[in-house]
Scaffold this motif. Structure first.
Motif, PDB file in Angstrom:
ATOM      1  N   LYS A   1      40.022  43.453  30.247  1.00  0.00           N
ATOM      2  CA  LYS A   1      39.921  44.378  29.123  1.00  0.00           C
ATOM      3  C   LYS A   1      40.381  45.775  29.543  1.00  0.00           C
ATOM      4  O   LYS A   1      41.110  46.451  28.791  1.00  0.00           O
ATOM      5  CB  LYS A   1      38.476  44.425  28.614  1.00  0.00           C
ATOM      6  CG  LYS A   1      38.272  45.321  27.392  1.00  0.00           C
ATOM      7  CD  LYS A   1      36.828  45.253  26.913  1.00  0.00           C
ATOM      8  CE  LYS A   1      36.630  46.140  25.692  1.00  0.00           C
ATOM      9  NZ  LYS A   1      35.213  46.080  25.213  1.00  0.00           N
TER      10      LYS A   1
ATOM     11  N   ARG B   1      44.185  45.824  29.852  1.00  0.00           N
ATOM     12  CA  ARG B   1      44.810  45.870  28.526  1.00  0.00           C
ATOM     13  C   ARG B   1      44.701  47.268  27.922  1.00  0.00           C
ATOM     14  O   ARG B   1      45.662  47.780  27.333  1.00  0.00           O
ATOM     15  CB  ARG B   1      44.155  44.837  27.610  1.00  0.00           C
ATOM     16  CG  ARG B   1      44.613  43.397  27.864  1.00  0.00           C
ATOM     17  CD  ARG B   1      43.898  42.427  26.955  1.00  0.00           C
ATOM     18  NE  ARG B   1      44.494  41.099  27.049  1.00  0.00           N
ATOM     19  CZ  ARG B   1      43.811  39.966  26.933  1.00  0.00           C
ATOM     20  NH1 ARG B   1      42.491  40.008  26.729  1.00  0.00           N
ATOM     21  NH2 ARG B   1      44.414  38.803  27.022  1.00  0.00           N
ATOM     22  N   ARG B   2      43.539  47.877  28.078  1.00  0.00           N
ATOM     23  CA  ARG B   2      43.343  49.213  27.524  1.00  0.00           C
ATOM     24  C   ARG B   2      44.308  50.209  28.162  1.00  0.00           C
ATOM     25  O   ARG B   2      44.879  51.073  27.487  1.00  0.00           O
ATOM     26  CB  ARG B   2      41.904  49.668  27.746  1.00  0.00           C
ATOM     27  CG  ARG B   2      41.585  51.011  27.095  1.00  0.00           C
ATOM     28  CD  ARG B   2      40.179  51.491  27.408  1.00  0.00           C
ATOM     29  NE  ARG B   2      39.177  50.522  27.005  1.00  0.00           N
ATOM     30  CZ  ARG B   2      38.381  49.865  27.839  1.00  0.00           C
ATOM     31  NH1 ARG B   2      38.491  50.077  29.135  1.00  0.00           N
ATOM     32  NH2 ARG B   2      37.488  49.017  27.397  1.00  0.00           N
TER      33      ARG B   2
ATOM     34  N   ASP C   1      47.044  47.732  25.061  1.00  0.00           N
ATOM     35  CA  ASP C   1      46.979  46.362  24.545  1.00  0.00           C
ATOM     36  C   ASP C   1      45.525  46.046  24.189  1.00  0.00           C
ATOM     37  O   ASP C   1      44.606  46.818  24.480  1.00  0.00           O
ATOM     38  CB  ASP C   1      47.490  45.410  25.625  1.00  0.00           C
ATOM     39  CG  ASP C   1      47.841  44.023  25.086  1.00  0.00           C
ATOM     40  OD1 ASP C   1      47.787  43.831  23.850  1.00  0.00           O
ATOM     41  OD2 ASP C   1      48.163  43.150  25.908  1.00  0.00           O
ATOM     42  N   ASP C   2      45.295  44.921  23.563  1.00  0.00           N
ATOM     43  CA  ASP C   2      43.927  44.475  23.299  1.00  0.00           C
ATOM     44  C   ASP C   2      43.909  42.958  23.217  1.00  0.00           C
ATOM     45  O   ASP C   2      44.953  42.288  23.232  1.00  0.00           O
ATOM     46  CB  ASP C   2      43.363  45.096  22.001  1.00  0.00           C
ATOM     47  CG  ASP C   2      44.218  44.795  20.785  1.00  0.00           C
ATOM     48  OD1 ASP C   2      44.488  43.612  20.527  1.00  0.00           O
ATOM     49  OD2 ASP C   2      44.629  45.754  20.097  1.00  0.00           O
TER      50      ASP C   2
ATOM     51  N   GLN D   1      47.451  40.997  22.310  1.00  0.00           N
ATOM     52  CA  GLN D   1      47.906  40.411  23.575  1.00  0.00           C
ATOM     53  C   GLN D   1      49.423  40.559  23.758  1.00  0.00           C
ATOM     54  O   GLN D   1      50.136  39.605  24.031  1.00  0.00           O
ATOM     55  CB  GLN D   1      47.495  38.935  23.667  1.00  0.00           C
ATOM     56  CG  GLN D   1      45.986  38.737  23.639  1.00  0.00           C
ATOM     57  CD  GLN D   1      45.557  37.326  23.976  1.00  0.00           C
ATOM     58  OE1 GLN D   1      46.328  36.511  24.492  1.00  0.00           O
ATOM     59  NE2 GLN D   1      44.305  37.008  23.697  1.00  0.00           N
TER      60      GLN D   1
ATOM     61  N   TYR E   1      50.884  42.213  26.172  1.00  0.00           N
ATOM     62  CA  TYR E   1      51.249  42.196  27.591  1.00  0.00           C
ATOM     63  C   TYR E   1      50.525  41.101  28.376  1.00  0.00           C
ATOM     64  O   TYR E   1      51.143  40.376  29.144  1.00  0.00           O
ATOM     65  CB  TYR E   1      50.945  43.563  28.220  1.00  0.00           C
ATOM     66  CG  TYR E   1      51.696  44.705  27.582  1.00  0.00           C
ATOM     67  CD1 TYR E   1      53.070  44.838  27.757  1.00  0.00           C
ATOM     68  CD2 TYR E   1      51.035  45.640  26.791  1.00  0.00           C
ATOM     69  CE1 TYR E   1      53.770  45.885  27.166  1.00  0.00           C
ATOM     70  CE2 TYR E   1      51.728  46.691  26.195  1.00  0.00           C
ATOM     71  CZ  TYR E   1      53.091  46.805  26.388  1.00  0.00           C
ATOM     72  OH  TYR E   1      53.780  47.832  25.799  1.00  0.00           O
ATOM     73  N   ILE E   2      49.224  41.022  28.205  1.00  0.00           N
ATOM     74  CA  ILE E   2      48.432  40.040  28.956  1.00  0.00           C
ATOM     75  C   ILE E   2      47.909  38.989  27.987  1.00  0.00           C
ATOM     76  O   ILE E   2      47.145  39.307  27.068  1.00  0.00           O
ATOM     77  CB  ILE E   2      47.262  40.719  29.686  1.00  0.00           C
ATOM     78  CG1 ILE E   2      47.786  41.780  30.655  1.00  0.00           C
ATOM     79  CG2 ILE E   2      46.423  39.685  30.431  1.00  0.00           C
ATOM     80  CD1 ILE E   2      46.701  42.599  31.314  1.00  0.00           C
TER      81      ILE E   2
ATOM     82  N   TYR F   1      45.494  33.475  32.909  1.00  0.00           N
ATOM     83  CA  TYR F   1      46.165  34.594  32.263  1.00  0.00           C
ATOM     84  C   TYR F   1      47.630  34.635  32.686  1.00  0.00           C
ATOM     85  O   TYR F   1      48.012  34.157  33.748  1.00  0.00           O
ATOM     86  CB  TYR F   1      45.484  35.916  32.645  1.00  0.00           C
ATOM     87  CG  TYR F   1      44.015  35.949  32.336  1.00  0.00           C
ATOM     88  CD1 TYR F   1      43.542  36.378  31.102  1.00  0.00           C
ATOM     89  CD2 TYR F   1      43.086  35.518  33.290  1.00  0.00           C
ATOM     90  CE1 TYR F   1      42.188  36.390  30.819  1.00  0.00           C
ATOM     91  CE2 TYR F   1      41.732  35.524  33.019  1.00  0.00           C
ATOM     92  CZ  TYR F   1      41.292  35.962  31.775  1.00  0.00           C
ATOM     93  OH  TYR F   1      39.952  35.963  31.497  1.00  0.00           O
TER      94      TYR F   1
END
Length: 410
Positions: A74, A77-78, A82-83, A87, A89-90, A98
């Motif tokens: 998390k 992503r932050r 991203d979130d 998603q 990127y991840i 992942y």
């Protein structure tokens, strides 16, 4: 060995040479594990990274909860904007792992590496002129004398490259950002300080900064009187040297943990090996052996890496990780002797040499080597404690060392 890279995707860059994540050219601070997670996913973007592999690489195989892994994902992503819903990127593959899915443009880092510079990249430092606060009066030269003494003493450490005084003192009278200092002088670390005098008292504050990201690695404050200013100056120099001998290798090891093993240079592999060998267990000792061997392969003339291998074999024999104690004692001696051939003045090399004599039951010779390890640099005493133990407990230690030599338990 793979060269450090800059991975670009959109306006985001992951720089594995500087251990930085930059968004729009601005460095975005990350926790160590979050950076390591991102680097692992991006460098292996062509495949899935399982949760088990993530834990093995980022947490060194320690037991961690699913919540801890999810928390770092998390945070990563932050940092990327991203979130878990978009998603971009991840990507999470439920119950599998992942994968990094954005298109990445990799480029070689312009920062010199062993492959590009032609020699191992060892830690480097600039000791900047100290600033005076208040009116130092007759002790105005104190602020110049301290960094001058430090440069002279640090130059005796073969593992650390020290910038000459003429270069580092160009920053006199200015407050220079550590990152800018690193760029101008080509160093990883800078040491700076202030000297303040009030009545008959002196106070010296110092800080060691990492020039790659501007972070403070260590800081301290020393106080004394002007009654014996020369003794106070010598004490400060000694205490700073001890701190740097400990803090820089620890910091180098911590940063090396963020890189995949193939990207380690000889010095990073050595520092990371030290971190494992001092845990004193079978698995970490084996990991340290691999890292020291990697350092020797990358730089056969690296005396401390050979000494590290001696340390490993000493520990294998001392902790009874094998039944063939004689072979381990012999290997410990061989690697120590090789380190001594390469750098007879290095205190760590002399320290491990002394321990091989102790392990073989020759405590008198051991004591002379351990004393030698701090004779020329009394501030840096890897063998001082062991030498004291030899003097005070020579009887019990003689029995234990004799047992190691004969191959029987004490």
């Amino acid at each position: 060995m793979l060269s450090p890279m800059i991975y670009r995707f959109g306006e985001i860059e992951l720089d594995t040479a500087r251990y930085e994540l930059r968004v729009g050219g601005t460095v975005r601070p990350l926790e160590r594990q979050v950076y390591a997670l991102l680097a692992l996913l991006i460098e292996n973007r062509e495949r899935l990274i399982t949760t088990d592999e993530l834990i093995e690489k980022v947490w060194d195989g320690r037991v961690v909860s699913d919540a801890a892994v999810a928390s770092r994902i998390k945070s990563a992503r932050r940092a990327l904007g991203d979130d878990g819903r978009t998603q971009r990127y991840i990507r999470t593959l439920p119950r599998r792992g992942y994968r990094f899915v954005a298109e990445v443009r990799p480029e070689s880092s312009p920062i010199a590496t062993p492959d590009t510079a032609g020699e191992p990249v060892r830690p480097s430092i600039a000791v900047l002129p100290f600033h005076t606060i208040g009116k130092p009066g007759p002790y105005a030269t104190f602020a110049d004398a301290l960094p001058h003494d430090l440069i002279l003493e640090l130059a005796r450490l073969r593992w650390l490259m020290v910038t000459a005084r003429a270069s580092s003192f160009r920053a006199r009278g200015t407050v220079v950002d550590p990152v800018e200092t690193g760029r101008l002088l080509g160093v990883r670390y800078c040491l700076r300080g202030n000297v303040e005098s009030v009545a008959r008292n002196l106070a010296v504050s110092v800080e060691l900064a990492d020039c790659r990201d501007g972070s403070i690695v260590w800081a301290d404050r020393f106080s004394g009187t002007m009654e014996d200013v020369h003794a106070f100056r010598a004490e400060i120099v000694a205490r700073i040297l001890v701190a740097l001998e400990i803090r820089i290798p620890l910091h180098e090891a911590d940063r090396a943990r963020l890189a995949v093993s193939e990207n380690l240079d000889a010095w990073s592999a050595f520092h990371l090996g030290l971190q494992h060998v001092y845990r004193f267990n079978r698995n970490d000792n084996a990991t340290a052996a691999g890292l020291f061997r990697q350092a020797v392969k990358l730089d056969p003339g690296f005396a401390r890496a050979h000494a590290g291998l001696s340390f490993v074999h000493f520990q294998t024999a001392f902790l009874r990780h094998t039944d063939d104690l004689r072979s381990e004692i012999e290997l410990a001696r061989q690697f120590a002797e090789r380190g001594f051939e390469l750098d007879p003045l290095d205190p760590f090399v002399n320290f491990v040499m002394g321990r091989t004599f102790w392990l073989a039951g020759d405590l008198e010779s051991s004591l002379s080597w351990l004393e030698r390890s701090h004779r020329d640099q009394p501030e840096l005493r890897p063998g001082h404690l062991c030498a004291g133990l030899d003097r005070n407990t020579i009887g019990p230690w003689r029995r234990r060392a004799g047992a190691c030599r004969s191959g029987h338990a004490a």
